[in-house]
Design an enzyme around this catalytic site. Structure first.
Site, PDB file in Angstrom:
ATOM      1  N   ASN A 195      25.474  58.662  75.208  1.00 14.59           N
ATOM      2  CA  ASN A 195      24.831  59.064  76.459  1.00 14.59           C
ATOM      3  C   ASN A 195      23.366  59.349  76.153  1.00 14.59           C
ATOM      4  O   ASN A 195      23.046  60.375  75.562  1.00 14.59           O
ATOM      5  CB  ASN A 195      25.549  60.306  77.013  1.00 14.59           C
ATOM      6  N   LYS A 236      21.041  60.034  78.164  1.00 13.56           N
ATOM      7  CA  LYS A 236      20.455  61.015  79.101  1.00 13.56           C
ATOM      8  C   LYS A 236      19.094  60.511  79.596  1.00 13.56           C
ATOM      9  O   LYS A 236      18.887  59.307  79.697  1.00 13.56           O
ATOM     10  CB  LYS A 236      20.393  62.400  78.463  1.00 13.56           C
ATOM     11  N   HIS A 286      29.179  64.806  84.467  1.00 10.41           N
ATOM     12  CA  HIS A 286      28.635  65.438  83.256  1.00 10.41           C
ATOM     13  C   HIS A 286      28.223  66.876  83.581  1.00 10.41           C
ATOM     14  O   HIS A 286      27.757  67.157  84.690  1.00 10.41           O
ATOM     15  CB  HIS A 286      27.442  64.630  82.743  1.00 10.41           C
ATOM     16  N   GLU A 303      25.715  68.520  82.876  1.00  9.24           N
ATOM     17  CA  GLU A 303      24.328  68.667  83.316  1.00  9.24           C
ATOM     18  C   GLU A 303      24.201  68.335  84.804  1.00  9.24           C
ATOM     19  O   GLU A 303      23.389  68.927  85.516  1.00  9.24           O
ATOM     20  CB  GLU A 303      23.410  67.786  82.448  1.00  9.24           C
ATOM     21  N   GLU A 321      33.971  67.960  77.102  1.00 14.00           N
ATOM     22  CA  GLU A 321      32.682  68.389  76.551  1.00 14.00           C
ATOM     23  C   GLU A 321      32.484  69.880  76.832  1.00 14.00           C
ATOM     24  O   GLU A 321      32.044  70.248  77.930  1.00 14.00           O
ATOM     25  CB  GLU A 321      31.534  67.619  77.209  1.00 14.00           C
ATOM     26  N   GLY A 353      24.236  69.820  72.991  1.00 12.26           N
ATOM     27  CA  GLY A 353      22.831  69.956  72.630  1.00 12.26           C
ATOM     28  C   GLY A 353      22.515  71.227  71.855  1.00 12.26           C
ATOM     29  O   GLY A 353      21.351  71.585  71.687  1.00 12.26           O
ATOM     30  N   SER A 396      27.578  67.898  70.461  1.00 17.86           N
ATOM     31  CA  SER A 396      27.034  67.930  69.100  1.00 17.86           C
ATOM     32  C   SER A 396      27.844  67.101  68.098  1.00 17.86           C
ATOM     33  O   SER A 396      28.039  67.517  66.960  1.00 17.86           O
ATOM     34  CB  SER A 396      26.886  69.373  68.612  1.00 17.86           C
TER      35      SER A 396
HETATM   36  P1  13P Z   1      24.891  66.243  72.338  1.00 18.64           P
HETATM   37  O1  13P Z   1      25.640  65.261  71.479  1.00 18.64           O
HETATM   38  O2  13P Z   1      23.420  66.096  72.278  1.00 18.64           O
HETATM   39  O3  13P Z   1      25.388  67.633  72.113  1.00 18.64           O
HETATM   40  O4  13P Z   1      25.274  65.885  73.873  1.00 18.64           O
HETATM   41  C1  13P Z   1      26.593  65.723  74.208  1.00 18.64           C
HETATM   42  C2  13P Z   1      26.678  65.173  75.574  1.00 18.64           C
HETATM   43  O5  13P Z   1      26.338  65.827  76.538  1.00 18.64           O
HETATM   44  C3  13P Z   1      27.154  63.789  75.725  1.00 18.64           C
HETATM   45  O6  13P Z   1      27.399  63.490  77.059  1.00 18.64           O
END
Ligand code: 13P
Length: 252
Positions: free
Chosen positions: A9, A11, A95, A97, A167, A173, A213
């Protein structure tokens, strides 16, 4: 055994040029990989260009979001048919976010899941608890209710086209991954819930992947768990060497 799925992803990162450079490197690094399904989810603006660059590679494309209507006066939105048109096979839905910053709810996730399936796009449905929910001991309750909400009304015939991504919000992150045991506990209970809802047979091919992560140094122990069928990778998917190492978890 269902094929594991490793998805990157990206982002809100990468210009067309940066995305192209990443894909060109990845093509070389993961050449010949066929035991793992590899998906990349670039921003909308790069998808069309990258669709040409991934030809004859193990990679397929996902979008990071979608709207539920086919067309019409919905300024700023992109429909499942448009994703299909531009070459996407998958779409990430719900997601954390998007739930946090754009008011995504279990109901809108559910609408997007239906609309995507109707267009032949496979949803990667994200669920996960916050740190507060985990500390209150509400993890399993939270993810179960998100899963029920996302799949509300989805019949067993459509189930195998859906990927569930667990997740934990506190692991995204932050560099703080769930331990393989913590992730496995949740994956196992999600699998049990799917069995309850659909019975054994339709659930066998459903992949439950982990995100939060994921890095080259933790992918092997995560993938060693019986109910972890892949990974949804954020930050590490922007580095070709790291993502390739994650994709090749088995070959090392
Ligand atoms: P990270 O791998 O940067 O923690 O992000 C995970 C994520 O949100 C994948 O959709």
């Amino acid at each position: 055994m269902v094929k594991p799925l490793i998805a990157g992803n990206w982002k809100m990162n990468t210009t067309i040029q940066e995305g192209a450079e990443l894909v060109v490197k990845l093509r070389e690094l993961i050449k010949g990989v066929d035991t793992v399904e590899v998906v990349i989810a670039p921003p909308f603006t790069s998808i069309h260009h990258l669709n040409f660059l991934i030809a004859d590679s193990p990679m397929t494309l996902a979008a990071q979001d979608v709207f539920w209507e086919d067309r019409g006066a919905y300024t700023g939105e992109v429909s499942p048919w448009m994703l299909k048109d531009v070459g996407c096979r998958y779409v990430i839905i719900g997601h954390s976010e998007r739930r946090q910053f754009f008011h995504e709810t279990d109901e809108t996730v559910n609408k997007k899941v239906f609309a995507s399936l109707k267009a032949g796009i496979k949803p990667i449905v994200c669920i996960g608890e916050t740190l507060e929910e985990r500390e209150r001991g509400e993890t399993l309750e939270r993810v179960s209710s998100q899963l029920r909400g996302a799949l509300n009304g989805v019949g067993e015939g459509l189930l195998r086209d859906i990927v569930i991504a667990y997740e934990p919000v506190w692991a995204i992150g932050t560099g703080r991954t769930a331990t393989p045991e913590q992730a496995e506990e949740v994956h196992n209970s999600l699998r049990q819930l799917l069995y309850e809802l659909y019975g054994m047979e339709p659930v066998r091919d459903v992949r439950i992947i982990y995100g939060g992560s994921v890095k080259p140094d933790n992918i092997d122990s995560l993938m060693a768990q019986p109910n972890i069928d892949g990974a949804l990778v954020g930050g590490a998917s922007l580095k070709a060497e790291d993502f390739a190492r994650i994709v090749k978890f088995r070959h090392v």
